[in-house]
Write a protein that holds these residues in place. Sequence first.
Motif, PDB file in Angstrom:
ATOM      1  N   SER A   1       0.829  -1.208   0.000  1.00  0.00           N
ATOM      2  CA  SER A   1       0.000   0.000   0.000  1.00  0.00           C
ATOM      3  C   SER A   1       0.866   1.262   0.000  1.00  0.00           C
ATOM      4  CB  SER A   1      -0.914   0.001   1.218  1.00  0.00           C
ATOM      5  OG  SER A   1      -1.588   1.237   1.333  1.00  0.00           O
ATOM      6  N   ALA A   2       0.333   2.311  -0.627  1.00  0.00           N
ATOM      7  CA  ALA A   2       1.001   3.610  -0.591  1.00  0.00           C
ATOM      8  C   ALA A   2       0.759   4.318   0.731  1.00  0.00           C
ATOM      9  CB  ALA A   2       0.495   4.477  -1.741  1.00  0.00           C
ATOM     10  N   ASP A   3      -0.223   3.841   1.522  1.00  0.00           N
ATOM     11  CA  ASP A   3      -0.521   4.449   2.820  1.00  0.00           C
ATOM     12  C   ASP A   3       0.574   4.099   3.824  1.00  0.00           C
ATOM     13  OD1 ASP A   3      -3.123   5.509   2.060  1.00  0.00           O
ATOM     14  OD2 ASP A   3      -3.834   3.428   2.101  1.00  0.00           O
ATOM     15  N   ASP A   4       1.079   5.113   4.522  1.00  0.00           N
ATOM     16  CA  ASP A   4       2.096   4.843   5.539  1.00  0.00           C
ATOM     17  C   ASP A   4       1.528   4.916   6.956  1.00  0.00           C
ATOM     18  OD1 ASP A   4       1.665   7.540   5.737  1.00  0.00           O
ATOM     19  OD2 ASP A   4       3.739   8.132   5.351  1.00  0.00           O
ATOM     20  N   LYS A   5       0.246   5.262   7.086  1.00  0.00           N
ATOM     21  CA  LYS A   5      -0.445   5.273   8.379  1.00  0.00           C
ATOM     22  C   LYS A   5      -1.780   4.552   8.198  1.00  0.00           C
ATOM     23  CE  LYS A   5      -0.265   9.181  10.708  1.00  0.00           C
ATOM     24  NZ  LYS A   5      -0.418  10.629  10.981  1.00  0.00           N
ATOM     25  N   ILE A   6      -1.907   3.415   8.818  1.00  0.00           N
ATOM     26  CA  ILE A   6      -3.071   2.547   8.597  1.00  0.00           C
ATOM     27  C   ILE A   6      -3.665   2.151   9.950  1.00  0.00           C
ATOM     28  CG2 ILE A   6      -3.861   0.346   7.647  1.00  0.00           C
ATOM     29  CD1 ILE A   6      -1.438   0.461   5.736  1.00  0.00           C
ATOM     30  N   PHE A   7      -4.973   2.263  10.048  1.00  0.00           N
ATOM     31  CA  PHE A   7      -5.713   1.828  11.245  1.00  0.00           C
ATOM     32  C   PHE A   7      -6.584   0.651  10.817  1.00  0.00           C
ATOM     33  CE2 PHE A   7      -7.132   3.299  15.527  1.00  0.00           C
ATOM     34  CZ  PHE A   7      -8.091   2.334  15.767  1.00  0.00           C
ATOM     35  N   ILE A   8      -6.359  -0.519  11.451  1.00  0.00           N
ATOM     36  CA  ILE A   8      -7.036  -1.751  11.042  1.00  0.00           C
ATOM     37  C   ILE A   8      -8.038  -2.180  12.107  1.00  0.00           C
ATOM     38  CG2 ILE A   8      -6.704  -4.202  10.536  1.00  0.00           C
ATOM     39  CD1 ILE A   8      -3.923  -3.520   9.525  1.00  0.00           C
ATOM     40  N   THR A   9      -9.249  -2.515  11.707  1.00  0.00           N
ATOM     41  CA  THR A   9     -10.232  -3.113  12.621  1.00  0.00           C
ATOM     42  C   THR A   9     -10.453  -4.554  12.169  1.00  0.00           C
ATOM     43  OG1 THR A   9     -12.116  -2.333  11.286  1.00  0.00           O
ATOM     44  CG2 THR A   9     -11.372  -0.912  13.081  1.00  0.00           C
ATOM     45  N   TYR A  10      -9.862  -5.472  12.900  1.00  0.00           N
ATOM     46  CA  TYR A  10      -9.926  -6.900  12.553  1.00  0.00           C
ATOM     47  C   TYR A  10     -10.114  -7.707  13.832  1.00  0.00           C
ATOM     48  CZ  TYR A  10      -8.925  -8.019   7.631  1.00  0.00           C
ATOM     49  OH  TYR A  10      -9.029  -8.227   6.282  1.00  0.00           O
ATOM     50  N   GLY A  11     -10.612  -8.930  13.676  1.00  0.00           N
ATOM     51  CA  GLY A  11     -10.745  -9.833  14.808  1.00  0.00           C
ATOM     52  C   GLY A  11      -9.435  -9.964  15.560  1.00  0.00           C
ATOM     53  N   ALA A  12      -9.513  -9.946  16.910  1.00  0.00           N
ATOM     54  CA  ALA A  12      -8.296  -9.944  17.725  1.00  0.00           C
ATOM     55  C   ALA A  12      -7.404 -11.146  17.450  1.00  0.00           C
ATOM     56  CB  ALA A  12      -8.675  -9.912  19.211  1.00  0.00           C
ATOM     57  N   GLY A  13      -7.987 -12.265  17.035  1.00  0.00           N
ATOM     58  CA  GLY A  13      -7.213 -13.470  16.772  1.00  0.00           C
ATOM     59  C   GLY A  13      -6.289 -13.358  15.580  1.00  0.00           C
ATOM     60  N   HIS A  14      -6.448 -12.312  14.769  1.00  0.00           N
ATOM     61  CA  HIS A  14      -5.596 -12.143  13.584  1.00  0.00           C
ATOM     62  C   HIS A  14      -4.255 -11.484  13.908  1.00  0.00           C
ATOM     63  CE1 HIS A  14      -8.486 -13.270  10.387  1.00  0.00           C
ATOM     64  NE2 HIS A  14      -9.401 -12.807  11.224  1.00  0.00           N
ATOM     65  N   LEU A  15      -4.143 -10.843  15.070  1.00  0.00           N
ATOM     66  CA  LEU A  15      -2.940 -10.048  15.351  1.00  0.00           C
ATOM     67  C   LEU A  15      -1.650 -10.862  15.341  1.00  0.00           C
ATOM     68  CD1 LEU A  15      -1.489  -7.464  16.077  1.00  0.00           C
ATOM     69  CD2 LEU A  15      -2.180  -7.798  18.466  1.00  0.00           C
ATOM     70  N   PRO A  16      -1.546 -11.986  16.060  1.00  0.00           N
ATOM     71  CA  PRO A  16      -0.259 -12.720  16.050  1.00  0.00           C
ATOM     72  C   PRO A  16       0.170 -13.160  14.656  1.00  0.00           C
ATOM     73  CG  PRO A  16      -1.683 -13.499  17.835  1.00  0.00           C
ATOM     74  CD  PRO A  16      -2.523 -12.621  16.969  1.00  0.00           C
ATOM     75  N   GLY A  17      -0.780 -13.699  13.883  1.00  0.00           N
ATOM     76  CA  GLY A  17      -0.437 -14.163  12.543  1.00  0.00           C
ATOM     77  C   GLY A  17      -0.072 -13.024  11.614  1.00  0.00           C
ATOM     78  N   LEU A  18      -0.776 -11.892  11.735  1.00  0.00           N
ATOM     79  CA  LEU A  18      -0.466 -10.736  10.902  1.00  0.00           C
ATOM     80  C   LEU A  18       0.938 -10.233  11.192  1.00  0.00           C
ATOM     81  CD1 LEU A  18      -1.212  -8.478   8.913  1.00  0.00           C
ATOM     82  CD2 LEU A  18      -2.193  -7.224  10.859  1.00  0.00           C
ATOM     83  N   LEU A  19       1.295 -10.132  12.468  1.00  0.00           N
ATOM     84  CA  LEU A  19       2.634  -9.673  12.828  1.00  0.00           C
ATOM     85  C   LEU A  19       3.701 -10.619  12.275  1.00  0.00           C
ATOM     86  CD1 LEU A  19       4.483  -7.710  14.302  1.00  0.00           C
ATOM     87  CD2 LEU A  19       4.103  -9.027  16.400  1.00  0.00           C
ATOM     88  N   ASP A  20       3.464 -11.924  12.362  1.00  0.00           N
ATOM     89  CA  ASP A  20       4.418 -12.897  11.816  1.00  0.00           C
ATOM     90  C   ASP A  20       4.598 -12.702  10.318  1.00  0.00           C
ATOM     91  OD1 ASP A  20       4.831 -14.040  14.271  1.00  0.00           O
ATOM     92  OD2 ASP A  20       3.457 -15.717  13.961  1.00  0.00           O
TER      93      ASP A  20
END
Length: 367
Positions: A318-337
């Motif tokens: 993405s060209a966006d350098d500041k992003i606010f995400i609203t996603y299910g809490a269970g997605h955070l560990p996998g997204l960070l990985d």
Amino acid sequence: MATASATSSSTWGERLKLRVSTIVWFLLALGFLLGLPVLLDVHVLLLVAIALLALLLAFPFAWFVRLIFVGQRRQSWGWSFTKAFLALVFAITLLIAAPLYFLAFRTELAPLTVPQATLSNGKKTVVFQGMMHIGSEGFYKSVIYDLEKALSEGYAIYYEGVRGDPAGDKWFADTLAGGGDLNTNYETFGDACGLQFQGPYFELLAADMKARPERHVEADVSTADMMREYQRLMDTDPEFAAAVEKDQPAPPDSGEADPTTQMFGWLANATPGQRKILGLACRGWMTMLMGAKTAPSALDPVILDFRNQKLAERIVTSADDKIFITYGAGHLPGLLDDLQKSDPAWEIKSLKWMRTIETPEDLEGQI
């Protein structure tokens, strides 16, 4: 001398028994008074049923007590039967109400929370707001406030929400949504639990979505994307195929009763008191269930892993350098990985926790 000592010991023993008996009766009576509102909210006939059950059990219970305790045999059978009946009514009421009180206190003493984590690799900043599809009004109001603040600071908002696609909608409904519309199921379940569905709160951002559509991104995959990934894994991953086959739910036409459907059907005709009781139980059950660590689902490679990978790809490209995400809490560990696979510099810079389930407020006043 010995006789006086024996008499004194006997008197002390009788006093101790009397005190213990008084404490037991006090606790039973207190439990009954605490449980009585629960019984009356469920149905007055429940109290009648408890009384009938106590009548049936009172005679054998009284006989057993008289067999064990010599002092009870000095009392009349009628008095023993009456005490046994009252003790059973008190005890059964307490046993029925205790789980509900446990669930209510569980919700308050060990609340369910979700993270709001700020991630960065030094070039981009991502605020990940963990979400639940149904929760308390206060939680969603806090999230919307943070979203509006993020918009004022130049963030793009990435929303969770599997996009519809005619090629995959039926598969999604049958495989993941229980044969119905997922949002409708969330709304119905939220109503049963005295909670809210998240959807209407995001309508508060409708004006900004219309004015600045580029700042509001549907970042999730489509139903067709998920279907294709599911089919790919079924064809290429024997372990995934075996796990899905093992966890396959009974087909809708199998003749088996659906407990959720039955509950919703009963709820339609429930009294306000019954709905209140169900709400307390449901919120406590959700707090315990969602707060506990559970075994991975057979469909996690599609529901979690695949969507995490696609979200990470979207963030990186993405060209966006500041992003606010609203996603299910269970997605955070996998997204960070997944982000760290593209750039090891990604890390959590800050973290706060937000409570998602609370007892609904019922405020009154005078004008």
